[in-house]
Design an enzyme around this catalytic site. Structure first.
Site, short mmCIF file in Angstrom:
data_model
loop_
_atom_site.label_atom_id
_atom_site.label_comp_id
_atom_site.label_asym_id
_atom_site.label_seq_id
_atom_site.Cartn_x
_atom_site.Cartn_y
_atom_site.Cartn_z
CB SER A 160 -0.85 0.00 1.28
OG SER A 160 -1.48 1.25 1.47
CE1 TYR A 173 -3.74 -1.68 5.50
CE2 TYR A 173 -3.49 0.60 4.79
CZ TYR A 173 -3.69 -0.74 4.49
OH TYR A 173 -3.86 -1.14 3.18
C1 8X3 Z 1 -4.99 1.70 1.34
C2 8X3 Z 1 -4.46 3.07 1.16
O1 8X3 Z 1 -4.57 5.47 2.00
O2 8X3 Z 1 -6.12 3.91 3.03
O3 8X3 Z 1 -4.01 0.75 1.39
O4 8X3 Z 1 -3.78 3.80 3.53
S1 8X3 Z 1 -4.74 4.07 2.50
#
Ligand code: 8X3
Length: 275
Positions: A160, A173
């Site tokens: 990502s 994340y």
């Molecule tokens: C998804 C992109 O911008 O939500 O992997 O982190 S973001």
């Protein structure tokens, strides 16, 4: 099993490999994890259309069986395999049941929450690390012998843009996707000389049915707000297109890292929104 020379010189570690007759004669096989929806399902469809036998793996058996059934009716060669990538025993059993693997697309992953670091729940951070990093580790380790044995293996890590920068609320994340990026880069170094390439694809804003909904624990309004005013967020098909392009390059070409965002998003924090 027949003991045959590898199809091409694969570096210093041994000149012969055990390769099953089916593997020599069958179609190139692509395993796609997280294939039950979004980018995974789109990638399974797209790789089937490119001529791969596709093994669609995900936790939700009903969804991947429906996808496989639909693609088989269209004449494609697709198998559904219920799999939780964080369950190492299940992953090992999955690998033992495969006769061949040429391409592995590590797509399973996701985000939980958008709380600042000061308020993040350690359980969410652990869960994100488990699926986004340990899941990739589990499946890649288990399939590496088959990928190497194929003579021309490809590992794709769907990371990502969150693996390449930070943003407020991204916390767990962002940390997990940096882990996935580190895993891909380290593996590429370690496989130098082996017939396996490692491709990292890092998408930015992609509107899928579930990514944002999962992050906001089912809150549809908050989930939709992420894309509000953005003329054209990427679609799952846009990302599947980049995966298909990267894996169908000649095998000596390694697309190390491909960052893909919608035109309206130039960074995590700078997005053009029409009001
Ligand atoms: C998804 C992109 O911008 O939500 O992997 O982190 S973001």
């Amino acid at each position: 099993m027949l003991y045959l020379p590898r199809r091409r010189e694969a570096g210093a570690r041994g000149a012969t490999e055990a390769i099953s007759m089916e593997a020599m004669m069958g179609k190139p096989t692509a395993v796609v994890t997280g294939a039950s929806s979004g980018i995974g399902a789109a990638t399974a469809r797209r790789l089937a259309a490119e001529g791969y036998r596709v093994v669609a793996a995900a936790r939700r058996a009903g969804r991947i069986e429906a996808l496989a059934g639909e693609l088989r009716r269209e004449g494609h060669d697709v198998v559904a395999w219920p799999l939780d990538v964080t369950d190492r025993a299940a992953v090992d059993a999955f690998a033992a049941g495969l006769d061949r693997c040429d391409v592995l697309v590590n797509n399973a992953g996701g985000a939980l929450g958008l709380e600042p670091v000061a308020e993040g729940d350690p359980a969410d951070w652990r869960a994100m690390y488990e699926v986004n990093v340990i899941g990739v580790l589990n499946v890649t380790q288990a399939l590496l012998p088959a990928l190497t044995g194929s003579g021309d293996g490809t590992v794709v890590v769907l990371s990502s843009t969150a693996g390449h920068g930070t943003y407020e609320g991204g916390g767990g994340y962002v940390a997990a996707k940096h882990g996935a990026h580190a895993l891909a880069g380290t593996l590429r170094l370690e496989l130098c000389g082996e017939p396996v390439r490692v491709i990292e694809i890092a998408p930015g804003m992609v509107r899928t049915e579930e990514f944002s909904l999962t992050r906001f624990r089912g809150d549809e309004e908050k989930a939709a707000g992420v894309y509000e005013g953005v003329a054209e967020p990427l679609t799952a098909e846009d990302v599947a297109d980049t995966v298909a392009w990267a894996v169908t390059r000649p095998s000596h070409v390694n697309v190390d890292l491909l960052v893909v965002r919608p035109r309206a998003q130039v960074s995590h924090t700078k997005v053009h929104r029409e009001r």
